[in-house]
Motif scaffolding. Sequence first.
Motif, PDB file in Angstrom:
ATOM      1  N   ALA A 137      -3.094  72.703  58.621  1.00  0.00           N
ATOM      2  CA  ALA A 137      -2.590  74.152  58.700  1.00  0.00           C
ATOM      3  C   ALA A 137      -2.234  74.332  59.204  1.00  0.00           C
ATOM      4  N   MET A 138      -2.490  75.296  60.330  1.00  0.00           N
ATOM      5  CA  MET A 138      -2.753  75.975  61.821  1.00  0.00           C
ATOM      6  C   MET A 138      -2.835  77.917  60.839  1.00  0.00           C
ATOM      7  N   ARG A 139      -3.431  79.096  62.076  1.00  0.00           N
ATOM      8  CA  ARG A 139      -2.963  80.107  61.653  1.00  0.00           C
ATOM      9  C   ARG A 139      -2.043  80.345  61.062  1.00  0.00           C
ATOM     10  N   THR A 145       2.486  68.633  62.447  1.00  0.00           N
ATOM     11  CA  THR A 145       2.125  67.302  62.579  1.00  0.00           C
ATOM     12  C   THR A 145       1.854  66.364  62.493  1.00  0.00           C
ATOM     13  N   ALA A 146       0.450  66.008  62.432  1.00  0.00           N
ATOM     14  CA  ALA A 146      -0.668  64.614  62.969  1.00  0.00           C
ATOM     15  C   ALA A 146       0.250  63.361  62.564  1.00  0.00           C
ATOM     16  N   LEU A 147       0.715  63.323  61.239  1.00  0.00           N
ATOM     17  CA  LEU A 147       0.907  61.621  60.836  1.00  0.00           C
ATOM     18  C   LEU A 147       2.643  61.782  60.372  1.00  0.00           C
ATOM     19  N   GLY A 161      -3.378  52.668  70.041  1.00  0.00           N
ATOM     20  CA  GLY A 161      -3.059  53.628  70.488  1.00  0.00           C
ATOM     21  C   GLY A 161      -3.991  54.698  70.795  1.00  0.00           C
ATOM     22  N   GLU A 162      -3.682  55.085  71.666  1.00  0.00           N
ATOM     23  CA  GLU A 162      -4.004  55.718  72.919  1.00  0.00           C
ATOM     24  C   GLU A 162      -5.203  56.859  71.557  1.00  0.00           C
ATOM     25  N   SER A 163      -5.897  57.510  72.334  1.00  0.00           N
ATOM     26  CA  SER A 163      -7.066  58.481  72.083  1.00  0.00           C
ATOM     27  C   SER A 163      -5.527  59.870  71.424  1.00  0.00           C
ATOM     28  N   GLY A 164      -6.162  60.046  69.951  1.00  0.00           N
ATOM     29  CA  GLY A 164      -5.435  61.268  69.901  1.00  0.00           C
ATOM     30  C   GLY A 164      -4.242  61.208  69.655  1.00  0.00           C
ATOM     31  N   ALA A 165      -4.347  59.952  68.963  1.00  0.00           N
ATOM     32  CA  ALA A 165      -2.313  58.884  68.248  1.00  0.00           C
ATOM     33  C   ALA A 165      -2.271  59.309  67.044  1.00  0.00           C
ATOM     34  N   GLY A 166      -3.345  59.455  66.635  1.00  0.00           N
ATOM     35  CA  GLY A 166      -3.327  59.252  64.577  1.00  0.00           C
ATOM     36  C   GLY A 166      -4.144  58.888  63.968  1.00  0.00           C
ATOM     37  N   LYS A 167      -5.091  57.795  64.524  1.00  0.00           N
ATOM     38  CA  LYS A 167      -5.026  56.701  64.299  1.00  0.00           C
ATOM     39  C   LYS A 167      -6.687  56.537  63.075  1.00  0.00           C
ATOM     40  N   SER A 168      -7.191  57.695  62.902  1.00  0.00           N
ATOM     41  CA  SER A 168      -8.294  58.311  62.224  1.00  0.00           C
ATOM     42  C   SER A 168      -7.772  58.758  61.592  1.00  0.00           C
ATOM     43  N   ILE A 169      -6.812  59.913  61.523  1.00  0.00           N
ATOM     44  CA  ILE A 169      -6.248  59.857  60.800  1.00  0.00           C
ATOM     45  C   ILE A 169      -6.381  59.791  59.500  1.00  0.00           C
ATOM     46  N   THR A 170      -5.024  58.415  59.992  1.00  0.00           N
ATOM     47  CA  THR A 170      -4.851  57.661  58.823  1.00  0.00           C
ATOM     48  C   THR A 170      -5.301  56.971  58.323  1.00  0.00           C
ATOM     49  N   SER A 172     -10.388  66.064  56.417  1.00  0.00           N
ATOM     50  CA  SER A 172     -11.192  67.339  56.415  1.00  0.00           C
ATOM     51  C   SER A 172     -10.103  68.797  55.952  1.00  0.00           C
ATOM     52  N   ARG A 173     -10.210  69.863  55.813  1.00  0.00           N
ATOM     53  CA  ARG A 173      -9.769  71.123  55.993  1.00  0.00           C
ATOM     54  C   ARG A 173      -9.207  71.453  57.250  1.00  0.00           C
ATOM     55  N   PRO A 174      -8.345  71.766  58.507  1.00  0.00           N
ATOM     56  CA  PRO A 174      -7.282  71.865  57.358  1.00  0.00           C
ATOM     57  C   PRO A 174      -6.540  70.739  57.513  1.00  0.00           C
ATOM     58  N   GLY A 175      -6.488  69.560  56.976  1.00  0.00           N
ATOM     59  CA  GLY A 175      -5.948  68.276  57.208  1.00  0.00           C
ATOM     60  C   GLY A 175      -5.315  68.277  55.518  1.00  0.00           C
ATOM     61  N   ASP A 213     -13.518  52.435  61.247  1.00  0.00           N
ATOM     62  CA  ASP A 213     -12.580  52.711  62.578  1.00  0.00           C
ATOM     63  C   ASP A 213     -13.780  52.818  63.960  1.00  0.00           C
ATOM     64  N   GLU A 214     -13.322  51.856  64.516  1.00  0.00           N
ATOM     65  CA  GLU A 214     -14.060  51.728  66.326  1.00  0.00           C
ATOM     66  C   GLU A 214     -15.398  51.524  66.069  1.00  0.00           C
ATOM     67  N   PRO A 215     -15.766  50.447  65.463  1.00  0.00           N
ATOM     68  CA  PRO A 215     -17.174  50.685  64.509  1.00  0.00           C
ATOM     69  C   PRO A 215     -18.216  50.054  65.255  1.00  0.00           C
ATOM     70  N   THR A 230      -8.727  50.664  66.291  1.00  0.00           N
ATOM     71  CA  THR A 230      -9.933  50.537  67.857  1.00  0.00           C
ATOM     72  C   THR A 230      -8.263  51.552  68.971  1.00  0.00           C
ATOM     73  N   HIS A 231      -9.453  51.136  70.627  1.00  0.00           N
ATOM     74  CA  HIS A 231      -8.174  51.285  71.744  1.00  0.00           C
ATOM     75  C   HIS A 231      -7.878  49.599  72.347  1.00  0.00           C
ATOM     76  N   ASP A 232      -8.828  48.976  71.729  1.00  0.00           N
ATOM     77  CA  ASP A 232      -8.661  47.635  72.231  1.00  0.00           C
ATOM     78  C   ASP A 232      -8.077  46.997  72.138  1.00  0.00           C
TER      79      ASP A 232
HETATM   80  N1  LIG Z   1      -9.430  69.366  62.255  1.00  0.00           N
HETATM   81  C1  LIG Z   1      -8.198  69.004  62.910  1.00  0.00           C
HETATM   82  N2  LIG Z   1      -7.473  70.203  63.162  1.00  0.00           N
HETATM   83  C2  LIG Z   1      -6.477  70.292  64.127  1.00  0.00           C
HETATM   84  N3  LIG Z   1      -6.532  68.884  64.825  1.00  0.00           N
HETATM   85  C3  LIG Z   1      -6.573  68.304  64.635  1.00  0.00           C
HETATM   86  C4  LIG Z   1      -7.977  67.738  63.857  1.00  0.00           C
HETATM   87  N4  LIG Z   1      -8.311  66.525  63.633  1.00  0.00           N
HETATM   88  C5  LIG Z   1      -7.961  65.598  64.706  1.00  0.00           C
HETATM   89  N5  LIG Z   1      -6.489  66.564  64.491  1.00  0.00           N
HETATM   90  C6  LIG Z   1      -5.777  65.718  65.636  1.00  0.00           C
HETATM   91  O1  LIG Z   1      -4.921  64.867  65.105  1.00  0.00           O
HETATM   92  C7  LIG Z   1      -4.663  64.136  66.320  1.00  0.00           C
HETATM   93  C8  LIG Z   1      -5.092  62.780  65.905  1.00  0.00           C
HETATM   94  O2  LIG Z   1      -6.270  62.351  65.622  1.00  0.00           O
HETATM   95  P1  LIG Z   1      -7.065  61.248  65.860  1.00  0.00           P
HETATM   96  O3  LIG Z   1      -8.415  62.148  65.228  1.00  0.00           O
HETATM   97  O4  LIG Z   1      -6.564  60.712  64.180  1.00  0.00           O
HETATM   98  O5  LIG Z   1      -7.394  60.722  66.840  1.00  0.00           O
HETATM   99  P2  LIG Z   1      -7.593  58.940  67.425  1.00  0.00           P
HETATM  100  O6  LIG Z   1      -5.767  58.281  67.076  1.00  0.00           O
HETATM  101  O7  LIG Z   1      -8.581  59.037  66.230  1.00  0.00           O
HETATM  102  O8  LIG Z   1      -7.692  59.625  68.490  1.00  0.00           O
HETATM  103  P3  LIG Z   1      -9.364  58.459  69.161  1.00  0.00           P
HETATM  104  O9  LIG Z   1      -9.554  57.361  69.972  1.00  0.00           O
HETATM  105  O10 LIG Z   1     -10.094  59.085  69.899  1.00  0.00           O
HETATM  106  O11 LIG Z   1     -10.491  58.387  67.883  1.00  0.00           O
HETATM  107  C9  LIG Z   1      -5.190  64.324  67.383  1.00  0.00           C
HETATM  108  O12 LIG Z   1      -4.448  65.431  68.663  1.00  0.00           O
HETATM  109  C10 LIG Z   1      -6.563  65.576  67.319  1.00  0.00           C
HETATM  110  O13 LIG Z   1      -6.032  66.520  67.676  1.00  0.00           O
END
Ligand SMILES: Nc1ncnc2c1ncn2[C@@H]1O[C@H](COP(=O)(O)OP(=O)(O)OP(=O)(O)O)[C@@H](O)[C@H]1O
Lengths: 326, 330
Positions: free
Chosen positions: B14-16, B21-23, B40-49, B58-61, B178-180, B211-213
């Motif tokens: 939830a943005m302002r 959509t993150a996933l 996947g590359e950084s920002g792909a949404g792995k940690s969010i998953t 954590s908020r705002p997710g 998560d990337e241990p 991981t990204h490895d």
């Molecule tokens: N609190 C937040 N508010 C807004 N966007 C967020 C928030 N947390 C993460 N994101 C966005 O969600 C997307 C996915 O983030 P995520 O942390 O899952 O990436 P990742 O695949 O784990 O990358 P990395 O390899 O860098 O850990 C990213 O584009 C990030 O900018």
Amino acid sequence: MFAYLVKRVFQAIAVMFVISLIGFAIQDNLGDPLRELVGQSVSEEVRQELRDELGLNDSFVTQYLRFAGNALQGDLGTSYFFKEPALDVILKKLPATMELVFGATIIIIGLSIPVGVYTAIYPNTILSRLVMGISIIGISVPVFLTAILMIFVFSVEYGWFPSYGRGDLVHVFGPWETNFATVDGWMHIMLPSIALASIMLPLFVRLIRAEMMEVLQSEYVKYAKAKGIRPWRIYFVHALKNTLLPVITVGGVQIGTMVAYTILTETVFQWPGMGFMFLEAVNRVDTPLIVAYLIVVGFIFVVTNTIVDLIYGLVNPTVNLARMGA
Amino acid sequence: MSLLSVRDLCVKFAMRDNTVTALNQISFDLAKGERLGIVGESGAGKSITGFALMNLLSRPGFVDSGNILFQGDDIAQMSDAQMRRIRGNRMAMIFQDPMVTLNPVLTIGQQMVETLMAHRKLSKSEAEQIAIVKLREVYIPSPAERLKQYPHELSGGMRQRIIIAIALLLDPQLIIADEPTTALDVTIQADIMELLLELCETNKVGLILITHDLGVVSQMTERTLVMYAGRIIEAGRTREIINDPQHPYTQGLINALPQQTAPGQRLKQIPGNMPSLTAIPSGCPFAPRCEYVQDHCRTDAPETVKYTHVEVACHEVNRLHSDKAEEMTR
Ligand SMILES: Nc1ncnc2c1ncn2[C@@H]1O[C@H](COP(=O)(O)OP(=O)(O)OP(=O)(O)O)[C@@H](O)[C@H]1O
Ligand SMILES: [Mg+2]
């Protein structure tokens, strides 16, 4: 540990040296001891003779060394007004002030921790917003106004609490008589402690809230949640301990500062402590008493700070006191 | 029945004034004791998953739609109290940086004992006995003394072993890591991975390894998800994804590996960057960087289709494959 202690003691001595210099400079420039001793009617020659005799014509260094040497032996001069050693006068007043500061400290600790923690955990509730709003007002209202307002409401209007003095005291030992042994004593110390606490309370609430909010964002708090730890344990064991560590340092300094704030509080409530005494001494240009007060307050300040630092080292496992001495 | 079954999971932020959509429609399954890699590359949404699976966004997710069935219960619908009883108990998580994961003011023993006592009725000394056993399993020397130590007294590798031991304390069915090892010294990364693999195999614990490895994924996991811009773009058996990737993005990732490049040559990076969440292109999100891009890739989002042995979300996968076959015959 021992090395650290020695280091801290040396720092404390250095600070006391500076305070004594300031005290001496005041002594040297404020008022004329001769006028206090002999009055107006003595001729100029006699005055010069007396000056020589008293060592008032010696160099600054000689005079300071004499002053410091006397101070180390507990001789801070004689009060012009009370005709008693200044230190004795102050020590008689010290317990009243200390009890007041103690009461205020208890109120601050007892309120700021739960309120700070609550507003950090639930930052968006109406109650939290209200508290934060009040704390901004609280920071900007001067203590004498709070005090007078409290007297007006709780003493004059409702008559719940007495508005001046210490009430019934019970002798403990030496010059120490306590407020905390009788109901009347408790009633008397209520309003002044609350007034004094009100100066620092908003600051502490905001400090604890800010620290706590930061800690709640940390990885280790997230990890504790991921382990399924119960919320109350996360808040009060994982988060609070990390929150209070930096607060201890700031808090210690503030409690030292509170001794100085007693001047206003004691004056408004006619509290017979050393703050009240200090203001009277200023009115009477009782220089030895003024200087003695500064030195005693400076000493209290240095001692609290040193103790607080040592406590910080003891409660924070990542501080190794033994290594810090090296 | 699978251990974990994720269906059409959508996570939003939830943005302002809008939501991003993150996933996007994540679906996958994990069998009991299976090990799954998410790359996947950084920002792909792995940690969010990973955090969504723990219901720890954590908020705002927040989870917008979809189901996360864990042993038949839907995690996305659970109350905080129900979820607390699962976290650390049936499902454990290993965080990325062991230097900041453990609480600095609590001893190792306190942090292990509290985890056990949060889920089981045990006395402190019973809990300590279990903690010692688990520390021994992760090859921590003199475990009884470790219990009295604070995190700062231990090295990063040692701390990550302890975190692994904590993850195993309550014999969970699933560990999310998560990337241990990314925060650790290269020399001990392999040790930690080996330990994790050994423990998951002997205890029959399911593992989701983020991981990204790709090298790590090929050693550790049986199946792999490749993520791009919040979507799964390829999924299948790890061996097949590594040896015969179908999606152009996966191919790009594998070509970018140092092993694929002769010494002294520049790594074959995929040109461009992954789009930010606020600027994900319509159609295929990879289209702007794809060398096989066609007009319809820019307008229509690709469906996930089963192709040979993997599932892949790409319009051009057929053509790609025939090109490759041609190359082989030439
Ligand atoms: N609190 C937040 N508010 C807004 N966007 C967020 C928030 N947390 C993460 N994101 C966005 O969600 C997307 C996915 O983030 P995520 O942390 O899952 O990436 P990742 O695949 O784990 O990358 P990395 O390899 O860098 O850990 C990213 O584009 C990030 O900018
Ligand atoms: Mg990540």
